[in-house]
Design a protein around this motif. Structure first.
Motif, mmCIF file in Angstrom:
data_model
loop_
_atom_site.group_PDB
_atom_site.id
_atom_site.type_symbol
_atom_site.label_atom_id
_atom_site.label_comp_id
_atom_site.label_asym_id
_atom_site.label_seq_id
_atom_site.Cartn_x
_atom_site.Cartn_y
_atom_site.Cartn_z
ATOM 1 N N ASP A 154 8.183 1.604 -7.395
ATOM 2 C CA ASP A 154 7.190 1.984 -8.403
ATOM 3 C C ASP A 154 7.865 2.542 -9.651
ATOM 4 O O ASP A 154 7.361 2.385 -10.760
ATOM 5 C CB ASP A 154 6.224 3.027 -7.835
ATOM 6 N N ASN A 173 7.958 -5.946 -5.137
ATOM 7 C CA ASN A 173 8.084 -4.847 -4.192
ATOM 8 C C ASN A 173 7.740 -5.247 -2.760
ATOM 9 O O ASN A 173 7.854 -4.433 -1.847
ATOM 10 C CB ASN A 173 7.157 -3.695 -4.605
ATOM 11 N N GLU A 521 11.220 9.209 -5.365
ATOM 12 C CA GLU A 521 11.815 8.777 -6.616
ATOM 13 C C GLU A 521 13.139 9.500 -6.842
ATOM 14 O O GLU A 521 13.295 10.654 -6.469
ATOM 15 C CB GLU A 521 10.872 9.079 -7.788
#
Length: 543
Positions: A154, A173, A521
C-alpha cells in the motif's frame, strides 16, 4: 581560452537559474559547460538529460546504494543496478524443516536476519533449522533499491517490481513473495539477462535466489534450533502451536506477510537490528559489488516525466506509469546487461564520487544553516557569524580562486569559483569509456554539485566581505542565504542529515524501524535517528 570563458559564462547562467528555481531544465547549459579543451559533448541521444529535481533523485539513488538509512527515506525505489555477490561470501537461510531449500527462496547476509525470521517472529514452529552456505562462484544479481523487500504494498515498496512485471495496477499486490519473485526471475531470463537473483532490503539485506540449488553456492552447515514445549525453559525457545508448514506470520488479503505488532521487542530483535546497523551508511552492504555501468533508474526517463512526482520522495509512486515507460525501463535493463556481463575491477564507483561531495559539503551546509539561523534569531552577532562561516568555508574559497583574484584581493568572481568547485566532483569522467547510464549519473552529479557549490561560495564571499569590509554587502543577503541553504538541504534530502549524530554505546542501537520491525510500513526518518537500548524500545511499544 574562448571555450573556457564561454564555459564559465554558461555555468554562471546555470548558477543563476539554480538560485532562482530548483526545477529548471539546465540541459542546454551544462551540455556545453566543460572548460577542458578536449571535453566531448554529452551523448544526448543516448540518455535523457535530467532537470535539477530529477538530478537530486538520481544523485541519492546512487549515494544510497546498499545503505539502509537512505533507502528508508526513499522506500519506494526506482533504480535497478546489476552486480555480483563475490566468492567466499557466507549466506544464511532460516526454515522450519531439516531438508535443504529448493527452487526459488531467499538467503540473508546476516545470521540474525534468518534466525529471527525462522525462530522469533511468532516463535519457533515445525523443526527450525538455520542453514549456512558459501558462494563459490560469482553470483550475478540485480539490486533493487528502496525498501524493496518490505511487504508494504500500500505504501509503494513493491511498485518498481510490480510495474516491471507488466501487470494491471490493481493486481500488483496480489502476488505472494514467491509468486512475484518467480515471475521476476523468469522475466529477466526470458530476455537473455544472465541472472542468479535479486538483492533487496528490509531490516538488513537479503538475496532472493532464483534457484537455491544453484551450483555457484555450496551448503556447509545445517543447524537445528533448540525449542521447548514448555514456557520458561532455560536456554530454549517455546514452540509455537502452528502446524508444520504454516506461516509464522499473519497475512493480509493480498497474501503478504504481516507481523503481529503487539509482540514484545526481545533480544533476538535487538540482535537483528544491531546487525543491520552497520549498513546504515559508510560502506553499506559491502558483501555485494555493484556495477554502475548498468545502473538503470526510472528518474530522468522520458516516460517518467508524465508522472507528477511530489516533492516528498517517500511518496513517489508508479501507479500512473505508462506502458511506454514500462517498455523504456525494460529496454534499458536488457541493454544494461550487455554492459555488465563481465567483472571489471577498474570501473568507476559512482557512489564514491557522490560520497566525496556529501561528506565534505554536508557538514558545511549544516553549519551555514545553523549560523545564519542564529543570526536571524538574534542569538549571534554579525561579526561572530561571519567570522565562523568565513572560517569553515575559507579553504574552499581560497582553493577555487583564480589567478586574477590572487593578484587582486578585492576581486572575487563567485561564478568562476562555483564552476571550478563543481568541476571537481564529476566533470573529468568523460575521459573514461563510460556507458550512457553512467553519463546520465555524471550529468546529475554535476547539477547537484553546482547547486551545492553555489550556496557555499556565495556564503564564503559574503563572510569574507563582512570580515574584510571590502565591497558593499546587502543587509538582506544573510536572510536570503539562510532561505537558500534551507531550501537546498530540503531538496538534497541527504541521509547524512538524519543519521545518528554520534556512535552509539555498546548496549544501544541506532534504531531505524524498517519492516517488519516498523509494522505494516517502513519508518521514514525526517529527523536524526536516536541511540536506543532494548529497554527504550520496549517502553516505546508500551510493553
Amino acid at each position: 581560452m574562448k571555450r573556457a570563458l564561454a564555459a564559465v559564462a554558461l555555468t554562471a547562467l546555470a548558477v543563476v537559474l539554480i538560485r532562482n528555481s530548483h526545477s529548471g531544465d539546465f540541459t542546454t547549459i551544462l551540455t556545453r559547460s566543460e572548460s577542458l579543451s578536449d571535453a566531448p559533448p554529452l551523448r544526448q541521444s543516448e540518455f535523457s538529460p535530467p532537470a535539477f529535481n530529477e538530478s537530486t533523485y538520481i544523485f541519492n539513488a546512487v549515494h544510497n546504494q546498499l545503505r539502509h538509512v537512505g533507502n528508508a527515506m526513499a522506500p519506494n525505489g526506482m533504480t535497478f543496478t546489476p552486480g555480483f555477490v563475490p566468492p567466499g561470501t557466507v549466506l544464511y537461510h532460516g526454515m522450519n524443516r531439516k531438508e535443504l531449500p529448493q527452487d526459488l527462496d531467499w538467503f540473508a547476509f546476516d545470521p540474525e536476519y534468518s534466525f529471527t525470521m525462522c525462530c522469533n517472529i511468532g516463535h519457533a514452529f515445525g523443526n527450525p533449522h538455520i542453514t549456512t552456505a558459501q558462494v563459490v562462484e560469482p553470483l550475478k544479481i540485480v539490486y533493487i533499491d528502496g525498501a524493496s523487500a518490505s511487504l508494504s504494498s500500500d505504501l509503494g515498496t513493491m511498485d518498481s517490481q510490480g510495474f516491471l512485471l507488466d501487470d494491471p495496477i490493481d493486481t500488483w499486490n496480489d502476488y505472494t513473495e514467491f509468486a512475484r519473485g518467480d515471475r521476476l526471475c523468469r522475466l529477466f531470463k526470458e530476455n537473455g539477462f544472465k541472472l542468479d537473483g535479486f538483492v533487496r532490503m528490509n531490516t538488513g539485506f537479503e538475496l532472493l535466489m532464483c534457484n537455491m540449488t544453484n551450483p555457484k553456492v555450496e551448503y556447509v552447515m545445517n543447524n537445528a534450533i533448540a525449542v521447548s514445549e514448555e514456557e520458561g525453559t532455560a536456554g530454549l525457545m517455546k514452540r509455537s502451536s502452528f502446524e508444520v508448514g504454516q506461516t509464522f506470520l499473519s497475512r493480509d488479503r493480498f497474501g503478504n506477510l504481516l507481523v503481529r505488532p503487539s509482540r514484545e521487542f526481545n533480544f533476538f530483535d535487538y540482535d537483528w537490528v544491531k546487525s543491520m546497523e552497520r549498513t546504515h551508511s559508510s560502506a553499506g552492504e559491502e558483501r555485494v559489488e555493484l556495477d554502475y555501468r548498468g545502473l538503470v533508474t526510472i528518474y530522468g526517463m522520458e516516460g517518467s516525466r508524465d508522472i507528477d512526482f511530489p516533492k516528498n520522495v517517500s511518496q513517489h509512486r508508479l501507479l500512473t506509469g505508462s506502458e511506454a515507460l514500462r517498455q523504456e525501463l525494460r529496454s534499458q535493463l536488457w541493454e544494461a546487461d550487455k554492459h555488465t556481463r563481465t567483472y571489471d575491477p577498474y570501473r568507476i564507483n559512482w557512489r564514491t564520487v557522490t560520497d566525496n561531495l556529501v561528506y565534505k559539503m554536508a557538514p558545511i551546509l549544516a553549519q551555514i544553516k545553523n549560523g545564519l539561523g542564529q543570526l536571524e534569531a538574534g542569538t549571534s552577532s554579525l561579526n561572530d557569524t561571519s567570522k565562523h562561516l568565513g572560517g569553515i568555508t575559507s579553504m574552499l574559497r581560497l582553493r577555487f580562486e583564480g589567478d586574477e583574484e590572487l593578484a587582486n584581493s578585492t576581486r572575487h568572481d563567485v561564478d568562476a569559483q562555483v564552476e571550478r568547485c563543481a568541476k571537481t566532483y564529476a566533470s573529468d569522467f568523460h575521459k573514461y569509456d563510460v556507458t550512457p547510464f553512467e553519463e546520465k549519473v555524471r550529468f546529475a552529479i554535476r547539477l547537484v554539485s553546482t547547486a551545492v557549490c553555489s550556496v557555499i561560495m556565495e556564503t564564503a564571499d559574503w563572510a569574507n566581505k563582512v570580515q574584510t569590509r571590502v565591497g558593499n554587502v546587502s543587509e538582506e543577503l544573510p536572510s536570503k542565504l539562510h532561505a537558500d541553504v534551507s531550501d537546498l538541504i530540503s531538496d538534497l534530502n541527504w541521509s547524512y542529515f538524519v543519521s545518528c549524530t554520534h556512535r552509539c554505546k555498546d548496549n544501544e542501537v541506532c534504531y531505524l524501524p524498517t519492516w517488519p520491525h516498523g509494522g505494516r510500513e517502513p519508518h521514514i526518518p525526517a529527523e536524526p535517528l536516536q541511540c536506543r537500548t532494548i529497554e527504550d524500545l520496549r517502553k516505546s511499544r508500551g510493553l
